[in-house]
Design an enzyme around this catalytic site. Structure first.
Site, PDB file in Angstrom:
ATOM      1  N   LYS A 182     -25.021  -6.163 -34.201  1.00 51.18           N
ATOM      2  CA  LYS A 182     -23.167  -6.789 -34.402  1.00 51.18           C
ATOM      3  C   LYS A 182     -22.183  -6.549 -34.892  1.00 51.18           C
ATOM      4  O   LYS A 182     -22.589  -5.619 -35.921  1.00 51.18           O
ATOM      5  CB  LYS A 182     -23.331  -8.201 -34.421  1.00 51.18           C
ATOM      6  CG  LYS A 182     -24.773  -9.122 -33.803  1.00 51.18           C
ATOM      7  CD  LYS A 182     -25.602 -10.630 -34.325  1.00 51.18           C
ATOM      8  CE  LYS A 182     -25.858 -10.635 -35.733  1.00 51.18           C
ATOM      9  NZ  LYS A 182     -26.333 -11.847 -36.227  1.00 51.18           N
ATOM     10  N   THR A 224     -14.944 -17.536 -37.963  1.00 53.90           N
ATOM     11  CA  THR A 224     -15.883 -16.962 -38.152  1.00 53.90           C
ATOM     12  C   THR A 224     -16.831 -17.586 -38.368  1.00 53.90           C
ATOM     13  O   THR A 224     -17.489 -16.441 -38.413  1.00 53.90           O
ATOM     14  CB  THR A 224     -14.773 -14.986 -38.893  1.00 53.90           C
ATOM     15  OG1 THR A 224     -15.447 -15.116 -40.007  1.00 53.90           O
ATOM     16  CG2 THR A 224     -13.963 -14.299 -37.930  1.00 53.90           C
ATOM     17  N   GLY A 226     -20.680 -18.955 -38.619  1.00 55.55           N
ATOM     18  CA  GLY A 226     -21.328 -19.384 -37.859  1.00 55.55           C
ATOM     19  C   GLY A 226     -21.449 -18.426 -36.332  1.00 55.55           C
ATOM     20  O   GLY A 226     -21.796 -18.467 -35.618  1.00 55.55           O
ATOM     21  N   THR A 227     -20.762 -16.815 -36.447  1.00 54.70           N
ATOM     22  CA  THR A 227     -20.460 -16.658 -35.413  1.00 54.70           C
ATOM     23  C   THR A 227     -22.002 -16.226 -34.958  1.00 54.70           C
ATOM     24  O   THR A 227     -22.669 -16.075 -34.079  1.00 54.70           O
ATOM     25  CB  THR A 227     -19.567 -15.202 -35.613  1.00 54.70           C
ATOM     26  OG1 THR A 227     -19.692 -14.538 -36.725  1.00 54.70           O
ATOM     27  CG2 THR A 227     -18.342 -16.146 -35.516  1.00 54.70           C
ATOM     28  N   GLY A 228     -22.590 -15.489 -35.695  1.00 55.33           N
ATOM     29  CA  GLY A 228     -24.257 -14.593 -35.926  1.00 55.33           C
ATOM     30  C   GLY A 228     -24.935 -15.410 -36.052  1.00 55.33           C
ATOM     31  O   GLY A 228     -26.136 -15.408 -34.511  1.00 55.33           O
ATOM     32  N   CYS A 229     -24.999 -16.685 -36.297  1.00 56.70           N
ATOM     33  CA  CYS A 229     -25.715 -17.406 -35.942  1.00 56.70           C
ATOM     34  C   CYS A 229     -25.696 -18.121 -33.928  1.00 56.70           C
ATOM     35  O   CYS A 229     -27.241 -18.034 -33.319  1.00 56.70           O
ATOM     36  CB  CYS A 229     -26.017 -19.022 -36.807  1.00 56.70           C
ATOM     37  SG  CYS A 229     -25.972 -18.914 -38.632  1.00 56.70           S
TER      38      CYS A 229
END
Length: 281
Positions: A182, A224, A226-229
């Site tokens: 990512k 931003t 929580g974007t990865g989860c």
């Protein structure tokens, strides 16, 4: 006797991850994401963290036995189509999750190798990370490290496209079949490629040796959290819905971009993104 005809059952998606009480990341973000795509969400908690939009201030971890009992109860009752893992804070928990994956064989497994919060709080130590690589990477359909996570896993500083290729090859040598790196954490909105620093967020998906790059506008925002989860959970949901990996990542990338674009202004730090069906584009 239940006489209602069950025409179409939603796929069951499970997350094994930590609890963010502020609701922006972790288990709660995963459940919101599964639900936004029409999947049935269930979860096992690995750690209760103390965090908000400003930072992470500590955590109390579950035991491996607790994670086992939560997870096994679900797998023995439901036909879990997709499993997504997030924060797995101890080696004992990681080994137990790997054992359960082997025992129950969910169709799709997405491993988000969560190692450090955006505020700099370490969520897993080096010994546990080594166990995660050894035991979970080979079981995953996809791993989804961001740039700092990929750097910690491989020891390679990601400053160029060639660095991304080298780091991916290293992770695949560790057992990962497919890797999504990512790009949202890079300073310019992307890793610089041949001197360009365009304001684009680029995610690099390697399916074996084949590369697909997903590009979206880099949105200047502090929303931003929580974007990865959310991205990893969205991929798991779309795999459960029957999409192939490239399509699942594309849909999920678009979903997260819209969730960032339409995020509410909540909290005093990094606001949670807008995880709702309205973010589906």
């Amino acid at each position: 006797m239940n006489s209602v005809k069950k025409e179409s059952q939603p796929p069951v998606c499970m997350t094994i991850a930590g609890l963010d009480p502020s609701g922006g990341a972790g288990i709660i973000a995963d459940i919101k994401t599964f639900s936004a795509f029409g999947c049935f969400a269930c979860a096992a908690i690995t750690s209760v963290t103390f965090q908000n939009t400003i930072g992470v201030f500590g955590a109390v971890h579950q035991t491996a036995d607790s994670v086992n009992k939560q997870t096994q109860a679900v797998f023995e009752d439901y036909d879990v189509t997709a499993l997504k893992t997030g924060m797995l804070p101890t080696g004992e928990i990681i080994r137990e999750v790997a054992r359960l994956i082997k025992k129950f064989s969910p169709k799709h497994v997405v491993v988000d190798p969560v190692v450090r919060s955006t505020s700099g709080f370490d969520l897993i130590d080096d010994a546990a990370l080594k166990i995660l690589i050894e035991h979970l990477f080979p079981l995953a359909d996809l791993i989804t490290p961001n740039i700092p996570e990929a750097e910690r896993i491989t020891g390679i500083a990601l400053r160029s496209h060639d660095d991304i290729v080298r780091a991916t090859a290293e992770m695949q040598a560790m057992g990962a079949r497919n890797v999504l790196i990512k790009g949202g954490h890079s300073a310019d909105g992307e890793v610089k490629e041949k001197g360009n620093a365009a304001k684009k967020a680029k995610d690099h998906l390697f399916i074996g040796g084949d590369l697909t790059v997903f590009e979206a506008d880099f949105i200047e925002t502090t929303a931003t959290h929580g974007t990865g989860c959310t991205l990893a959970a969205a991929i798991a949901a779309n795999l459960a819905l029957g999409h192939d990996l490239i399509v699942a990542v594309k849909i999920s990338k678009d979903f997260v971009t819209e969730a960032i674009r339409t995020a509410p202004n909540l909290g005093k730090g990094h606001s949670p993104i807008n995880i709702s069906p309205s973010s589906r584009v």
